[in-house]
Design a protein around this motif. Structure first.
Motif, PDB file in Angstrom:
ATOM      1  N   ALA A 140      72.246  18.309  47.093  1.00 10.93           N
ATOM      2  CA  ALA A 140      72.084  17.700  46.198  1.00 10.93           C
ATOM      3  C   ALA A 140      72.718  17.940  44.847  1.00 10.93           C
ATOM      4  N   VAL A 141      74.070  18.466  44.859  1.00  8.88           N
ATOM      5  CA  VAL A 141      74.931  18.303  43.884  1.00  8.88           C
ATOM      6  C   VAL A 141      75.748  17.735  42.974  1.00  8.88           C
ATOM      7  N   ALA A 142      75.482  17.393  45.220  1.00 14.11           N
ATOM      8  CA  ALA A 142      77.188  16.559  45.164  1.00 14.11           C
ATOM      9  C   ALA A 142      77.010  15.179  44.975  1.00 14.11           C
ATOM     10  N   ILE A 143      75.227  14.564  45.224  1.00 13.43           N
ATOM     11  CA  ILE A 143      74.916  13.441  44.475  1.00 13.43           C
ATOM     12  C   ILE A 143      75.223  13.504  43.344  1.00 13.43           C
ATOM     13  N   TRP A 144      74.667  13.784  42.358  1.00 14.81           N
ATOM     14  CA  TRP A 144      74.734  14.128  41.222  1.00 14.81           C
ATOM     15  C   TRP A 144      76.067  14.392  40.390  1.00 14.81           C
ATOM     16  N   PHE A 145      76.728  15.189  40.802  1.00 12.62           N
ATOM     17  CA  PHE A 145      78.060  15.247  40.127  1.00 12.62           C
ATOM     18  C   PHE A 145      79.469  14.212  40.892  1.00 12.62           C
ATOM     19  N   TRP A 146      79.172  13.937  41.373  1.00 11.29           N
ATOM     20  CA  TRP A 146      80.067  12.633  42.295  1.00 11.29           C
ATOM     21  C   TRP A 146      79.467  11.139  42.139  1.00 11.29           C
ATOM     22  N   VAL A 147      77.922  10.870  41.694  1.00 12.73           N
ATOM     23  CA  VAL A 147      77.746   9.898  41.174  1.00 12.73           C
ATOM     24  C   VAL A 147      77.526   9.468  39.473  1.00 12.73           C
ATOM     25  N   PRO A 148      78.708   8.670  38.909  1.00 17.06           N
ATOM     26  CA  PRO A 148      78.270   8.057  38.024  1.00 17.06           C
ATOM     27  C   PRO A 148      76.837   7.708  37.127  1.00 17.06           C
ATOM     28  N   LEU A 149      76.334   8.672  35.908  1.00 16.92           N
ATOM     29  CA  LEU A 149      75.501   8.547  35.584  1.00 16.92           C
ATOM     30  C   LEU A 149      74.999   7.749  35.245  1.00 16.92           C
ATOM     31  N   PRO A 150      73.405   6.482  35.555  1.00 16.24           N
ATOM     32  CA  PRO A 150      72.586   5.486  35.010  1.00 16.24           C
ATOM     33  C   PRO A 150      73.320   5.793  33.321  1.00 16.24           C
ATOM     34  N   ASP A 151      72.404   4.581  32.752  1.00 10.33           N
ATOM     35  CA  ASP A 151      72.872   4.248  31.438  1.00 10.33           C
ATOM     36  C   ASP A 151      71.981   5.672  30.398  1.00 10.33           C
ATOM     37  N   PHE A 152      70.521   5.458  31.300  1.00  6.78           N
ATOM     38  CA  PHE A 152      69.745   6.512  30.950  1.00  6.78           C
ATOM     39  C   PHE A 152      69.683   7.816  30.285  1.00  6.78           C
ATOM     40  N   LEU A 153      70.486   8.094  31.351  1.00  6.48           N
ATOM     41  CA  LEU A 153      70.940   9.615  31.618  1.00  6.48           C
ATOM     42  C   LEU A 153      72.421  10.113  30.416  1.00  6.48           C
ATOM     43  N   LYS A 154      73.276   8.743  30.302  1.00  4.95           N
ATOM     44  CA  LYS A 154      74.143   9.362  29.585  1.00  4.95           C
ATOM     45  C   LYS A 154      73.363   9.014  28.090  1.00  4.95           C
ATOM     46  N   GLN A 155      72.793   8.071  27.571  1.00  4.96           N
ATOM     47  CA  GLN A 155      71.941   8.118  26.588  1.00  4.96           C
ATOM     48  C   GLN A 155      71.219   9.713  26.245  1.00  4.96           C
ATOM     49  N   LEU A 156      71.364  10.770  27.497  1.00  3.55           N
ATOM     50  CA  LEU A 156      70.101  11.465  27.456  1.00  3.55           C
ATOM     51  C   LEU A 156      71.116  12.929  27.443  1.00  3.55           C
ATOM     52  N   SER A 157      72.364  12.620  28.036  1.00  5.38           N
ATOM     53  CA  SER A 157      73.233  13.563  28.129  1.00  5.38           C
ATOM     54  C   SER A 157      74.152  13.567  26.464  1.00  5.38           C
ATOM     55  N   LYS A 158      74.240  12.679  25.566  1.00  5.47           N
ATOM     56  CA  LYS A 158      74.535  12.650  24.824  1.00  5.47           C
ATOM     57  C   LYS A 158      73.846  12.957  23.068  1.00  5.47           C
ATOM     58  N   THR A 159      72.780  12.816  23.596  1.00  5.18           N
ATOM     59  CA  THR A 159      71.766  13.437  22.750  1.00  5.18           C
ATOM     60  C   THR A 159      71.184  15.550  22.977  1.00  5.18           C
ATOM     61  N   THR A 160      71.285  15.375  24.483  1.00  7.62           N
ATOM     62  CA  THR A 160      71.412  16.991  24.783  1.00  7.62           C
ATOM     63  C   THR A 160      72.017  16.858  24.275  1.00  7.62           C
ATOM     64  N   GLY A 161      73.559  16.903  23.560  1.00 11.34           N
ATOM     65  CA  GLY A 161      74.922  17.351  23.609  1.00 11.34           C
ATOM     66  C   GLY A 161      74.348  17.981  22.474  1.00 11.34           C
ATOM     67  N   THR A 162      74.295  16.841  21.379  1.00 10.06           N
ATOM     68  CA  THR A 162      74.316  16.901  20.045  1.00 10.06           C
ATOM     69  C   THR A 162      72.892  18.152  19.417  1.00 10.06           C
ATOM     70  N   TRP A 163      71.358  18.129  20.064  1.00  9.39           N
ATOM     71  CA  TRP A 163      70.933  18.362  19.581  1.00  9.39           C
ATOM     72  C   TRP A 163      71.373  19.754  20.466  1.00  9.39           C
ATOM     73  N   LEU A 164      71.797  20.724  20.964  1.00  9.75           N
ATOM     74  CA  LEU A 164      72.644  22.002  21.694  1.00  9.75           C
ATOM     75  C   LEU A 164      73.350  22.275  20.640  1.00  9.75           C
ATOM     76  N   ASP A 165      74.165  21.257  20.193  1.00  3.52           N
ATOM     77  CA  ASP A 165      75.567  21.508  19.560  1.00  3.52           C
ATOM     78  C   ASP A 165      74.597  22.105  17.974  1.00  3.52           C
ATOM     79  N   ARG A 166      73.082  21.630  17.574  1.00  3.94           N
ATOM     80  CA  ARG A 166      73.071  21.807  16.497  1.00  3.94           C
ATOM     81  C   ARG A 166      71.799  23.172  16.566  1.00  3.94           C
TER      82      ARG A 166
END
Length: 172
Positions: A140-166
């Motif tokens: 499971a970890v290999a799948i999610w750490f070596w496969v490129p994220l789909p676009d909606f998860l890339k956007q979720l990553s950015k949103t999550t990072g921004t929220w966490l930074d605040r």
């Protein structure tokens, strides 16, 4: 080993490495949102693999088969795979992949081994259950750490990072 000590390590000790891993992930200085999204996806995938594994391979817990008292709190269900081993292994792997810190990885794997051994001594898992949980986590970890994220998860990553930074700023 004393029964109360076995019971503590089999029942409750797994919380400590999971909380420590969560703290480490929240303290990441770069790509925090991405790593957290990948971690959550890997965790969900590992639990789905476990649910499938439970359906495909069933056997009773050791205490049921050997007619002894279990030393751990557990449901009367299939013992395969060990969810404790699955979760701590996933935590160890994602912390290592996010930090490249071998010391963190070794400590988390050592706690995984302690919990796994206690679960075996508590008569709630076989070694095959532990190995199954570990292998499912690795995949499971290999799948999610070596496969490129789909676009909606890339956007979720950015949103999550921004929220966490605040909300939870990283200490300098």
């Amino acid at each position: 080993m004393h029964k109360d000590l076995i019971s503590f390590f089999a029942n409750y000790f797994f919380i400590f490495p999971l909380l420590w891993a969560a703290y480490i992930m929240l303290e990441l200085k770069v790509r925090r949102g991405e790593y957290i999204v990948r971690t959550v996806c890997a965790g969900i995938t590992a639990v789905v693999f476990a649910a499938i594994g439970m359906k495909l391979y069933h056997h009773a817990r050791p205490y049921v088969l050997s007619h002894v008292q279990a030393l751990a709190i557990n449901p009367h269900n299939n013992s395969f795979p060990s969810l404790h081993a699955l979760l701590i292994t996933a935590a160890a792997l994602v912390v290592y992949l996010a930090t490249k810190n071998w010391w963190y990885f070794i400590v988390l794997v050592a706690t995984d081994a302690v919990v796994a051994w206690a679960r075996i001594l508590a008569h709630v898992h076989f070694l095959t259950d532990i190995i199954g949980g570990v292998l499912m986590s690795i995949v499971a970890v290999a799948i999610w750490f070596w496969v490129p994220l789909p676009d909606f998860l890339k956007q979720l990553s950015k949103t999550t990072g921004t929220w966490l930074d605040r909300k939870i700023p990283v200490r300098k």
